[in-house]
Design a protein around this motif. Structure first.
Motif, short mmCIF file in Angstrom:
data_model
loop_
_atom_site.label_atom_id
_atom_site.label_comp_id
_atom_site.label_asym_id
_atom_site.label_seq_id
_atom_site.Cartn_x
_atom_site.Cartn_y
_atom_site.Cartn_z
N GLY A 226 -7.89 -5.26 -2.98
CA GLY A 226 -7.41 -5.33 -1.71
C GLY A 226 -6.11 -4.74 -1.38
O GLY A 226 -5.55 -4.43 -2.51
N GLU A 227 -5.57 -4.36 -0.14
CA GLU A 227 -4.23 -3.93 -0.02
C GLU A 227 -3.22 -5.05 -0.61
O GLU A 227 -3.51 -6.20 -0.45
CB GLU A 227 -4.12 -3.79 1.45
N GLY A 228 -2.43 -4.34 -1.42
CA GLY A 228 -1.29 -5.48 -2.03
C GLY A 228 -1.81 -5.35 -3.59
O GLY A 228 -0.98 -6.01 -4.37
N THR A 229 -3.11 -5.26 -3.89
CA THR A 229 -3.37 -5.36 -5.48
C THR A 229 -2.65 -4.60 -6.22
O THR A 229 -2.55 -3.34 -5.91
CB THR A 229 -4.91 -5.25 -5.34
N THR A 230 -2.19 -4.93 -7.38
CA THR A 230 -1.80 -3.78 -8.18
C THR A 230 -2.94 -3.25 -9.10
O THR A 230 -3.73 -3.84 -9.31
CB THR A 230 -0.68 -4.39 -9.35
N MET A 231 -2.56 -1.97 -9.42
CA MET A 231 -3.47 -1.05 -10.28
C MET A 231 -2.74 -0.07 -11.22
O MET A 231 -1.83 0.26 -10.57
CB MET A 231 -4.48 -0.36 -9.48
N THR A 232 -3.09 -0.07 -12.21
CA THR A 232 -2.53 0.83 -13.08
C THR A 232 -3.39 2.02 -13.40
O THR A 232 -4.45 1.89 -13.82
CB THR A 232 -2.26 0.16 -14.58
N ILE A 233 -2.80 3.17 -13.39
CA ILE A 233 -3.32 4.57 -13.60
C ILE A 233 -2.77 4.99 -15.11
O ILE A 233 -1.56 5.04 -15.41
CB ILE A 233 -3.19 5.44 -12.81
N ALA A 234 -3.58 5.01 -16.03
CA ALA A 234 -3.51 5.51 -17.54
C ALA A 234 -4.11 6.81 -17.71
O ALA A 234 -5.09 7.00 -17.47
CB ALA A 234 -4.01 4.32 -18.65
N LEU A 235 -3.27 7.72 -18.36
CA LEU A 235 -3.29 9.28 -18.57
C LEU A 235 -3.18 9.32 -20.03
O LEU A 235 -1.97 8.93 -20.66
CB LEU A 235 -2.57 10.02 -17.72
N GLY A 236 -3.72 9.89 -20.73
CA GLY A 236 -3.72 10.44 -22.15
C GLY A 236 -3.80 9.10 -22.97
O GLY A 236 -3.19 8.79 -23.71
#
Length: 467
Positions: free
Chosen positions: A177-187
């Motif tokens: 939901g809004e305010g949730t943390t999300m990590t984007i991992a590349l490589g």
């Protein structure tokens, strides 16, 4: 587990990667697409500033042309197999990365991406000629819930130094939901992105990775968004600021044709990188692109696993969704257990995936690496009037074929290019080969001549014409 940079070095060691020095006057995605079209090696775009980019690392040569390498050779290397591994070995390895039941014990190590003080724009993601913003491709989104960490593929754009707009599977969006943390991992290590794709195409994104075989393969590290591979090149910790942004993109990665996905707007809170980050990119929408090949391989692995557990026996030898056909065709080599089995097999495949509207069944002894043999069997064993079976024209629309983009229904087709098990063996014409087309003495003479240096292929003796 093979870290991504080690995997790239392995491709270079196998002479399957070419380094290009910037600056690049032609957009990176154009160069990447041209290399794929020509069945060339993977490319590493070396740049004085920002990260290095690599393309073609999850793809492979066009199988309709004879090559020593196979389309799955690069991913086989990334998953710890021999580059010359058989397709079935790769499919079985991919299956072990997915849900395994129970909670496994992950291995934790330090995070490789420790550099900070940059924003997303500093990474200088590639921007295609038709793109409004630089594109993020081949990423893994990580979200933490009470059940564990969930992974899914992510595809999006950098619209500012601290703003991303991405698309993720709806099953992952439902967890945030809004305010949730999300990590984007590349490589990330090849095993990690393969797992994310596998969970997506099998609609098991809600399964925490602590219950997947990947946790026994890839060491992990906690972030604000959830667990990510410790050997990740770029870690972007973000916060969801809008779950329904007014954002549309005509370009879709391969997995987005399999499942429902939706947009998210993310605020980038922190970007961490390795000292010299290397990021995979894909010319999305182009033939033979990395995301298309990866989607085809994980879908084939999922279908292979499901079919061989469907009857209690394992009649299927291999399954392949060639990227050359943009996933509109599924080839399957199987033992035909009884008359009508191939019809049942085709219908089960149609019910398990919407990527294709054509199924071609070949005999179990046809090797997947010999695609010419596969195509030849269609010509040799299947007559359009007898062995090409179209469904009624109201079958659900497949999501990938180019000619079915209007969501209209149509017919499905299965081609039976396998010998009918009801036929007597004496009625089946033998395959024309060197072994069965000449007497033994003729073959022996031919082998002797073949081994003599003066008559080896390409050599001519005196007074002989090269023709």
């Amino acid at each position: 587990m093979i870290p991504f940079t080690q995997y790239v070095r392995g491709l270079a060691g196998d002479d399957d990667l070419v380094r290009l020095d910037g600056p690049f006057e032609v957009p990176v995605d154009v160069l990447a697409a041209e290399a794929l079209r020509a069945s060339g090696p993977a490319l590493r775009f070396q740049r004085a500033a920002g990260s290095d980019l690599v393309s073609g690392v999850f793809s492979g040569p066009d199988q309709t042309h004879q090559r020593e390498a196979r389309p799955w050779s690069r991913l086989s290397l990334g998953l710890g197999l021999d580059p010359e591994a058989m397709l079935v070995d790769l499919l079985e390895t991919i299956s072990t990365l997915g849900p395994a039941g129970g909670n496994l014990n992950p291995t934790y190590t330090g995070q490789a991406a420790s550099g900070t003080d940059i924003d997303a724009q500093d990474l200088r993601f590639p921007q295609g000629e038709t793109d409004t913003w630089p594109a993020v491709t081949l990423g893994v989104a990580s979200v933490s819930t009470a059940d564990g960490t969930h992974w899914a593929p992510v595809h999006g754009s950098v619209v500012g130094g601290d703003t991303l707009r991405v698309r993720v599977p709806d099953t992952l969006s439902s967890l945030v939901g809004e305010g949730t943390t999300m990590t984007i991992a590349l490589g990330v290590p090849p095993a990690a992105i393969t797992t994310a794709y596998l969970l997506a195409v099998t609609e098991q994104t809600a399964t925490p990775i602590q219950s997947c075989g990947v946790t026994g393969t890839v060491p992990l590290v906690p972030t604000n968004g959830g667990l990510v591979p410790s050997a990740t090149e770029v870690v972007m910790e973000t916060t969801v600021v809008d779950c329904k942004p007014d954002f549309r993109s005509d370009r879709r990665e391969g997995w987005e044709y399999v499942i429902e996905s939706g947009p998210l707007s993310l605020s980038v809170e922190r970007v961490r990188t390795t000292e010299n980050p290397v990021i995979p990119v894909s010319p999305v929408g182009r033939p033979l692109a990395d995301d298309t090949r990866l989607t085809g391989l994980v879908t084939a692995a999922a279908l292979y696993h499901r079919l061989n557990n469907y009857w209690g026996i394992s009649p299927v030898e291999w399954i392949m969704l060639p990227a050359e056909a943009e996933l509109g065709i599924c080839f399957v080599a199987s033992d035909v257990l009884y008359g009508g089995f191939e019809w049942q097999l085709a219908n089960i495949l149609f019910s398990f995936s919407s990527l294709f509207d054509t199924v071609v069944i070949v005999d179990e002894d046809v090797p997947p690496q010999d695609f010419g043999r596969v195509l030849a069997d269609i010509w040799l064993k299947s007559h359009p009037a007898r062995d090409w079976t179209f469904s009624e024209p109201d079958a659900p629309a497949a999501t990938r074929p180019h000619y079915r983009r209007d969501n209209e229904t149509g017919s499905r087709l299965y081609v039976n290019a396998a010998w009918d098990p009801r036929w007597k063996e004496t009625y089946i014409a033998p395959r024309v080969t060197f072994e069965n087309s000449f007497p033994n003495d003729v073959r022996d003479v031919a082998r002797v001549l073949w081994d003599e240096p003066d008559t080896a292929p390409g050599e001519t003796t005196e007074n002989e014409s090269p023709h």
